[in-house]
Design a protein around this motif. Structure first.
Motif: not given
Length: 567
Positions: A427-429, A436-437, A439-448
């Motif tokens: 929703q935030r994206l 850009e999208r 990159k942010e998804l990959q960052s979130y996926r890695q943290k999760a």
């Protein structure tokens, strides 16, 4: 589907209530079944409704054939809710059934933020008038016999210690239910039997003993006001961090004659939590502290509870806001997923009433208990999106790992948080695209994945972790050699091979992107899905072909015994 927000923001409006009752059939859809429909007739209906959803929550109106007429996530103001109902009623008059195709109208915020319609796929689904013979309602699954169904009620108190009269806000009033599994009851009965000496008059133990931590935590975990995302002490909450600073419950058998053994309960708890320092994804910032003193009774007949009554009193502080949106001075319906700002600091009172599951809701002793979010093997978008160790939430994987029923429940209790967080990230994206999208998804996926891996390291045995890694590698296939440096290092992948991998992946993306755009435009997923899988399989074979013979042998060993995940 954001049930609490709908209750306090939409269905607290008398005009809306009257209109819904007069002209609509209100139905609460279970979020787990909407986002992960079962593979049956009812599941196909859920899938048809969910096919056009804007995000994994919202309010929609469907016709008699289950075709969506209108979706809305939020509204411009309170009057817009009534306008949405008017709009939907007019469309229903035009498209009451499946005789004429109808596109689903969708709004991020009604009526100002309209998004693309989703075309009718032409499928005419059977709409059963009852559940199949011998099958329970998927929204109300059978519960193991002997399970205690506990209802919890929470109230915020005013300065005089009186429950606040305004019970509409979630921070003023809470009502929920949870289950006390048979295994926890049997552990309690055994602790009673082991506690102290026996009374000659009635043969009952008289020693004071401490309740098992998992039972005490179960009680405390359901005593909080606000919303699901501010659960105060869940240390593995993907959107927050918390600690149970104090949780001590004691029990003692009361004197008595024949009949159930009555245990008097006393306890205290102190939980503190808040949003994580890292970027959660939806901008939420919160702090939650709950201090309670507990008392009550538990009645035991043999190894099972027959009654549960608990009262808790204390104080609660909750501050909640969202840095990405201005929450104040706006109608709540304009910010349904985010919710209104909360600043609570008052006394609170909780009550818990529990009784054995009713006969018409009970299944066999080994029936699967109700889960926070149903996960179907062939419908798991969150699991597929997050990848890696998240396959542990799949039923077939849990069976392969030989997880106990208690272990499965612990895992499933965490899944709703990951699902909610993932929805918030998407929703935030918003309309972001391209690099850009991704990159942010990959960052979130890695943290999760890192958060879940840390939990699994403590929850699973070494052999289970090893097998899970093998299944993870099998699921991701050769593409893991590019996305996971640890695997590349083990196989001693060269820079030249890595460049070849990247070229293959780029070509694959170029072939898949048109199919994804077609799917987003209303294409039939039953046709597009197999095409995408075929492309991935072809490109995976190309990656494996670049490995040397020794690397291929080692790669086979790393994958372990082949296992069919049903994909």
């Amino acid at each position: 589907m954001f049930a609490g927000a709908v209750r306090e923001a939409v269905l607290s409006n008398p005009d809306v209530i009257r209109r819904v009752n007069a002209d609509f059939v209100p139905v609460a859809l279970k979020a787990g079944l909407m986002n992960n429909p079962p593979d049956d007739v009812e599941g196909r209906l859920y899938g048809e409704i969910g096919r056009s959803k804007v995000v994994p929550q919202g309010i929609c109106v469907v016709n008699s054939a289950g075709k969506v007429l209108d979706w809305a996530v939020m509204f411009d103001d309170d009057k817009s809710v009534l306008a949405f109902l008017d709009r939907s009623a007019k469309r229903f008059a035009q498209f009451p059934n499946a005789k004429k195709p109808v596109a689903a109208e969708r709004y991020g915020r009604f009526p100002s933020q309209k998004v693309a319609d989703v075309a009718d796929n032409g499928e005419v689904l059977p709409v059963p008038d009852r559940h199949p013979e011998g099958k329970s309602c998927p929204a109300k699954p059978l519960i193991p016999q002997g399970t205690i169904i506990a209802r919890v009620f929470g109230r915020a108190l005013d300065a005089d210690g009186t429950p606040m009269a305004d019970t509409v806000p979630q921070e003023h009033y809470a009502e929920d239910r949870f289950h006390v599994p048979v295994a926890m009851q049997e552990t309690l009965a055994q602790a009673l039997a082991d506690a102290g000496t026996q009374r000659p008059s009635n043969g009952r133990p008289q020693g004071r003993f401490r309740l098992a931590d998992n039972l005490a935590r179960l009680f405390v975990s359901n005593a909080f006001l606000g919303q699901l995302d501010v659960k105060p002490f869940d240390a593995d909450h993907p959107g927050g961090k918390g600690v149970l600073e104090d949780c001590e419950f004691w029990a003692k058998a009361e004197p008595g004659g024949k009949g159930p053994i009555r245990l008097s309960i006393e306890g205290k708890s102190e939980a503190a939590g808040g949003s994580r320092d890292d970027d959660r994804g939806d901008g939420a910032r919160w702090r939650h502290d709950v201090k309670l003193t507990w008392e009550g009774i538990i009645e035991l007949e043999g190894k099972r509870m027959s009654r549960l009554l608990l009262v808790a009193r204390g104080s609660e502080k909750l501050t909640w806001a969202n840095r990405g949106q201005e929450l104040k001075k706006q109608a709540d319906v304009t910010l349904l997923p985010a919710g209104h700002a909360i600043d609570l600091n008052c006394g609170v009172r909780y009550g818990i009433i529990g009784e054995p599951v009713a006969a018409d809701e009970a299944g066999a002793d080994d029936a699967q208990a109700e889960r926070p979010l149903q996960v179907q093997e062939d419908r798991a978008p969150v699991i597929q999106m997050l990848g890696g160790p998240f396959i542990v939430f799949r039923d077939k994987v849990q069976e392969e790992l030989k997880l106990s029923r208690e272990d499965k429940q612990k895992l499933l209790e965490k899944f709703p948080y990951y699902a909610q967080e993932t929805m918030n990230v998407f929703q935030r994206l918003g309309n972001k695209e391209g690099e850009e999208r991704e990159k942010e998804l990959q960052s979130y996926r890695q943290k999760a994945q890192e958060k879940l891996a840390a939990f699994l390291k403590e929850a699973l045995k070494d052999a289970q972790l090893k097998r899970l890694r093998e299944l993870d590698i099998q699921q991701e296939g050769p593409f893991a050699l590019l996305s996971r440096p640890d695997l590349g290092m083990e196989l001693k992948i060269t820079d030249g091979q890595r460049m070849q991998f990247m070229q293959v992946v780029q070509e694959m993306q170029q072939r898949i992107e048109p199919l994804m755009r077609e799917a987003q435009s209303g294409g039939n997923p039953r046709e597009l899905g197999p095409m995408i899988k075929k492309i991935r399989k072809e490109q995976a074979t190309r990656i494996e072909a670049t490995l040397s013979e020794s690397q291929k042998k080692q790669w086979k060993e790393m994958r372990g015994k082949p296992f069919d995940l049903g994909d």
